[in-house]
Design a protein around this motif. Structure first.
Motif: not given
Length: 240
Positions: A214-240
């Motif tokens: 799960a991408a973190v959208r905010s921490i302590d009410d401060r917005p976070c950047r999208e985790p980007g291509e590495i997150f997408d590459a790993i998440n796309s391998r989930w097969l269950y």
């Protein structure tokens, strides 16, 4: 679920282990990995090992659900293994879609954080504090304020070409291990140290057996950047 006496070691002293597993399309996901973690914890703590055949026999026909397996001291001389399947909590589903986190006070710490013990009060308290602050996860920190883990999740910060995640004093999460395996296969470097608050804001994600990735959208009410291509590459391998 079997009844346990109020004076049992499980109730009086929190003497027990548990695993929370995802049921997906009638299959318990990564069951062997959960069994191995529980067995390793029992060995490390000098506790009786769970019955492996009984553990493997737990099944569910649900399309998606949460299965909680308890291995607890029902009496001073007897341990019991039981399982219960329930809907995935709404807060967990919300975290999957929109992870909003707060950092917890450094005075709130887990005892024996490397093991999934039923003496779980710091995590319950930490999550309640997060909900009261309008978030859906609380993050434990070290004395320097660096991020260790969530109350029910592990944490990864993402740089341009690598991952950062706390190496010690955290639960060896099943999904954390899966992410590390995928990163190795993809040639993505991993730096094992506790990430800073700013590194979380620069792009990060949570992992958990029910949370998944799960991408973190905010921490302590401060917005976070999208985790980007590495997150997408790993998440796309989930097969269950």
């Amino acid at each position: 679920m079997k009844q346990i006496d109020i004076d049992s070691p499980a109730v009086a002293h929190g003497l027990g282990l548990f695993e929370t597993m995802l049921v997906s399309r009638g299959r318990v996901v990564l069951l062997e990995e959960h069994l191995e973690r529980m067995t390793n914890s029992a060995f490390a703590l000098g506790l009786p090992a769970p019955d492996e055949d009984a553990f493997r026999a737990f099944t569910s026909n649900e399309d998606e659900a949460a299965m909680r397996v308890l291995h607890v001291a029902a009496s001073p001389s007897a341990w019991t293994l039981s399982a219960q399947t329930n809907p995935i909590p709404p807060l967990t589903l919300a975290r999957r879609m929109n992870a909003t986190v707060i950092t917890l006070d450094a005075s709130l710490t887990r005892a024996l954080p490397e093991h999934k013990m039923t003496s779980y009060a710091p995590c319950v308290i930490g999550l309640r504090r997060a909900v009261m602050a309008g978030a859906n996860e609380g993050l434990f920190v070290d004395r320097d304020g660096h991020i260790l883990e969530g109350t029910a999740s592990n944490v990864f910060a993402v740089t341009r070409d690598s991952l950062i995640t706390a190496p010690s004093n955290v639960l060896p999460g099943i999904m954390r291990a899966w992410v590390l395996e995928q990163a190795a296969q993809l040639g993505i470097a991993v730096e094992e140290r506790a990430p800073t608050h700013d590194e979380i804001r620069a792009g990060s994600f949570l992992t958990g057996s029910l949370t998944l990735m799960a991408a973190v959208r905010s921490i302590d009410d401060r917005p976070c950047r999208e985790p980007g291509e590495i997150f997408d590459a790993i998440n796309s391998r989930w097969l269950y």
